[in-house]
Design a protein around this motif. Structure first.
Motif, PDB file in Angstrom:
ATOM      1  N   VAL A   1       0.863  -1.176  -0.024  1.00 35.36           N
ATOM      2  CA  VAL A   1       0.000  -0.020  -0.104  1.00 35.36           C
ATOM      3  C   VAL A   1       1.055   1.339   0.066  1.00 35.36           C
ATOM      4  N   ASN A   2       2.033   1.126   0.537  1.00 38.21           N
ATOM      5  CA  ASN A   2       2.782   2.272   0.710  1.00 38.21           C
ATOM      6  C   ASN A   2       3.495   2.658  -0.603  1.00 38.21           C
ATOM      7  N   GLU A   3       3.783   1.632  -1.418  1.00 38.23           N
ATOM      8  CA  GLU A   3       4.419   1.853  -2.794  1.00 38.23           C
ATOM      9  C   GLU A   3       3.403   2.498  -3.641  1.00 38.23           C
ATOM     10  N   ASN A   4       2.257   2.092  -3.394  1.00 40.55           N
ATOM     11  CA  ASN A   4       1.060   2.716  -4.485  1.00 40.55           C
ATOM     12  C   ASN A   4       0.826   3.980  -4.175  1.00 40.55           C
ATOM     13  N   SER A   5       0.753   4.344  -2.649  1.00 36.32           N
ATOM     14  CA  SER A   5       0.512   5.738  -2.474  1.00 36.32           C
ATOM     15  C   SER A   5       1.682   6.605  -2.785  1.00 36.32           C
ATOM     16  N   LYS A   6       3.056   6.068  -2.891  1.00 37.82           N
ATOM     17  CA  LYS A   6       4.162   6.855  -3.109  1.00 37.82           C
ATOM     18  C   LYS A   6       4.054   7.166  -4.516  1.00 37.82           C
ATOM     19  N   VAL A   7       3.763   6.179  -5.473  1.00 42.66           N
ATOM     20  CA  VAL A   7       3.753   6.426  -6.851  1.00 42.66           C
ATOM     21  C   VAL A   7       2.506   7.395  -7.261  1.00 42.66           C
ATOM     22  N   LYS A   8       1.492   7.269  -6.397  1.00 42.15           N
ATOM     23  CA  LYS A   8       0.411   8.125  -6.812  1.00 42.15           C
ATOM     24  C   LYS A   8       0.805   9.705  -6.478  1.00 42.15           C
ATOM     25  N   HIS A   9       1.608   9.601  -5.252  1.00 41.01           N
ATOM     26  CA  HIS A   9       2.152  11.175  -4.846  1.00 41.01           C
ATOM     27  C   HIS A   9       2.771  11.652  -5.988  1.00 41.01           C
ATOM     28  N   GLU A  10       3.801  10.798  -6.219  1.00 40.98           N
ATOM     29  CA  GLU A  10       4.611  11.230  -7.429  1.00 40.98           C
ATOM     30  C   GLU A  10       4.117  11.517  -8.791  1.00 40.98           C
ATOM     31  N   ILE A  11       3.045  10.826  -9.008  1.00 38.19           N
ATOM     32  CA  ILE A  11       2.038  11.300 -10.235  1.00 38.19           C
ATOM     33  C   ILE A  11       1.320  12.663 -10.119  1.00 38.19           C
ATOM     34  N   ASP A  12       1.008  12.733  -8.835  1.00 36.90           N
ATOM     35  CA  ASP A  12       0.328  13.974  -8.502  1.00 36.90           C
ATOM     36  C   ASP A  12       1.272  15.210  -8.652  1.00 36.90           C
ATOM     37  N   LYS A  13       2.245  15.220  -8.130  1.00 33.73           N
ATOM     38  CA  LYS A  13       3.499  16.023  -8.030  1.00 33.73           C
ATOM     39  C   LYS A  13       3.940  16.389  -9.550  1.00 33.73           C
ATOM     40  N   LEU A  14       4.202  15.236 -10.207  1.00 34.02           N
ATOM     41  CA  LEU A  14       4.565  15.448 -12.049  1.00 34.02           C
ATOM     42  C   LEU A  14       3.338  16.176 -12.567  1.00 34.02           C
ATOM     43  N   SER A  15       2.096  15.850 -12.107  1.00 36.04           N
ATOM     44  CA  SER A  15       1.001  16.314 -12.990  1.00 36.04           C
ATOM     45  C   SER A  15       0.964  17.782 -12.517  1.00 36.04           C
ATOM     46  N   GLU A  16       1.057  18.159 -11.530  1.00 35.02           N
ATOM     47  CA  GLU A  16       0.915  19.332 -11.002  1.00 35.02           C
ATOM     48  C   GLU A  16       1.910  20.182 -11.568  1.00 35.02           C
ATOM     49  N   ARG A  17       3.200  19.802 -11.769  1.00 32.74           N
ATOM     50  CA  ARG A  17       4.370  20.335 -12.416  1.00 32.74           C
ATOM     51  C   ARG A  17       4.050  20.625 -13.962  1.00 32.74           C
ATOM     52  N   CYS A  18       3.374  19.660 -14.485  1.00 31.47           N
ATOM     53  CA  CYS A  18       3.046  19.410 -15.782  1.00 31.47           C
ATOM     54  C   CYS A  18       2.152  20.881 -16.238  1.00 31.47           C
ATOM     55  N   ASP A  19       1.056  20.786 -15.267  1.00 30.50           N
ATOM     56  CA  ASP A  19       0.046  21.887 -15.380  1.00 30.50           C
ATOM     57  C   ASP A  19       0.834  23.234 -15.290  1.00 30.50           C
ATOM     58  N   GLU A 168      10.336  21.083 -23.594  1.00 29.68           N
ATOM     59  CA  GLU A 168      11.000  19.669 -23.272  1.00 29.68           C
ATOM     60  C   GLU A 168      10.773  19.390 -21.888  1.00 29.68           C
ATOM     61  N   GLU A 169      10.800  20.234 -20.891  1.00 31.17           N
ATOM     62  CA  GLU A 169      10.407  19.685 -19.504  1.00 31.17           C
ATOM     63  C   GLU A 169       9.000  19.042 -19.555  1.00 31.17           C
ATOM     64  N   TYR A 170       7.996  19.878 -20.113  1.00 34.22           N
ATOM     65  CA  TYR A 170       6.790  19.457 -20.008  1.00 34.22           C
ATOM     66  C   TYR A 170       6.496  18.067 -20.692  1.00 34.22           C
ATOM     67  N   ARG A 171       7.321  17.862 -21.642  1.00 29.56           N
ATOM     68  CA  ARG A 171       7.007  16.481 -22.701  1.00 29.56           C
ATOM     69  C   ARG A 171       7.682  15.545 -21.789  1.00 29.56           C
ATOM     70  N   LYS A 172       8.955  15.681 -21.092  1.00 32.01           N
ATOM     71  CA  LYS A 172       9.717  14.863 -20.010  1.00 32.01           C
ATOM     72  C   LYS A 172       8.769  14.279 -19.220  1.00 32.01           C
ATOM     73  N   SER A 173       8.231  15.250 -18.354  1.00 35.91           N
ATOM     74  CA  SER A 173       7.256  15.132 -17.087  1.00 35.91           C
ATOM     75  C   SER A 173       5.777  14.581 -17.474  1.00 35.91           C
ATOM     76  N   SER A 174       5.272  14.848 -18.811  1.00 39.26           N
ATOM     77  CA  SER A 174       4.249  14.124 -19.069  1.00 39.26           C
ATOM     78  C   SER A 174       4.412  12.697 -19.268  1.00 39.26           C
ATOM     79  N   ASN A 175       5.716  12.395 -19.980  1.00 40.45           N
ATOM     80  CA  ASN A 175       5.908  10.882 -20.353  1.00 40.45           C
ATOM     81  C   ASN A 175       6.287  10.281 -19.123  1.00 40.45           C
ATOM     82  N   GLU A 176       6.744  10.839 -18.102  1.00 35.07           N
ATOM     83  CA  GLU A 176       7.052  10.401 -16.865  1.00 35.07           C
ATOM     84  C   GLU A 176       5.682   9.956 -15.946  1.00 35.07           C
ATOM     85  N   VAL A 177       4.628  10.745 -16.135  1.00 33.56           N
ATOM     86  CA  VAL A 177       3.509  10.629 -15.235  1.00 33.56           C
ATOM     87  C   VAL A 177       2.902   9.455 -16.386  1.00 33.56           C
ATOM     88  N   LYS A 178       3.043   9.405 -17.365  1.00 35.87           N
ATOM     89  CA  LYS A 178       2.212   7.942 -17.995  1.00 35.87           C
ATOM     90  C   LYS A 178       3.007   6.685 -17.741  1.00 35.87           C
TER      91      LYS A 178
END
Length: 195
Positions: A1-19, A168-178
């Motif tokens: 459960v910890n790993e899932n939350s951690k990944v979701k948190h990273e996704i949220d952070k990256l998505s925020e950065r992408c926005d 470029e940063e946006y594309r990188k972050s978007s790919n990382e989120v995916k």
């Protein structure tokens, strides 16, 4: 459960950065509308870069052409001024002598003397008119040159490299989120086994 939350948190952070990056890019591209009086923003930094490059080349060529024309006109003005000076000297010499040609000193009639004087005065007048026209043309060209230079300065003020790096940063972050989103189902499967 910890790993899932951690990944979701990273996704949220990256998505925020992408926005944030997307808003910055959109702001820059929308700003281009105002900067260059366009009807709609550029759809991508690459197209904006292409536009800037083409506009810089066209504007620089126009500046070079105008500058060359101004310089050519200045050379013509100097030439006309020289002709005026020479012709005025000839006119002065003609006025000093009556009945003689000021150049070859041969005898001339009063009518020929008057005709020479009229010719010299006419040549001086014509050259002065040509100078006035060229100076007027140069004055207008200098105004055009100022407008072109201001436009080129505006083109040069755009920090397209910054916009492209954001892109470029946006594309990188978007790919990382995916990529991280693809991991979620696998993590959930693994974690489900431990529950």
């Amino acid at each position: 459960v910890n790993e899932n939350s951690k990944v979701k948190h990273e996704i949220d952070k990256l998505s925020e950065r992408c926005d944030d990056i997307f808003k910055t890019i959109a702001g820059e591209l929308t700003g281009s509308m105002k900067l260059f009086d366009l009807k709609k923003p550029f759809p991508s930094p690459a197209l904006y870069d292409e536009f800037l490059l083409e506009e810089k080349q066209i504007t620089q060529k126009s500046i070079d052409d105008i500058t060359n024309t101004i310089n050519e006109n200045i050379a013509k003005i100097r030439s006309y001024e020289s002709i005026i000076k020479t012709t005025q000297k000839s006119l002065e010499d003609l006025r000093k002598v009556e009945g003689k040609c000021p150049i070859c000193q041969s005898e001339i009639t009063h009518e020929k003397h008057a005709q020479l004087q009229d010719d010299y005065e006419s040549e001086i007048s014509q050259n002065k008119q040509l100078i006035v026209k060229l100076e007027d043309t140069n004055s207008k060209l200098k105004c055009d040159l100022k407008v072109k230079q201001e436009y080129l300065d505006k083109l040069l003020s755009v920090k397209i490299d910054v916009i492209k790096s954001y892109d470029e940063e946006y594309r990188k972050s978007s790919n990382e989120v995916k990529e991280k989103q693809k991991l979620l189902p696998e993590i959930e499967k693994v974690e489900a086994k431990f529950i």
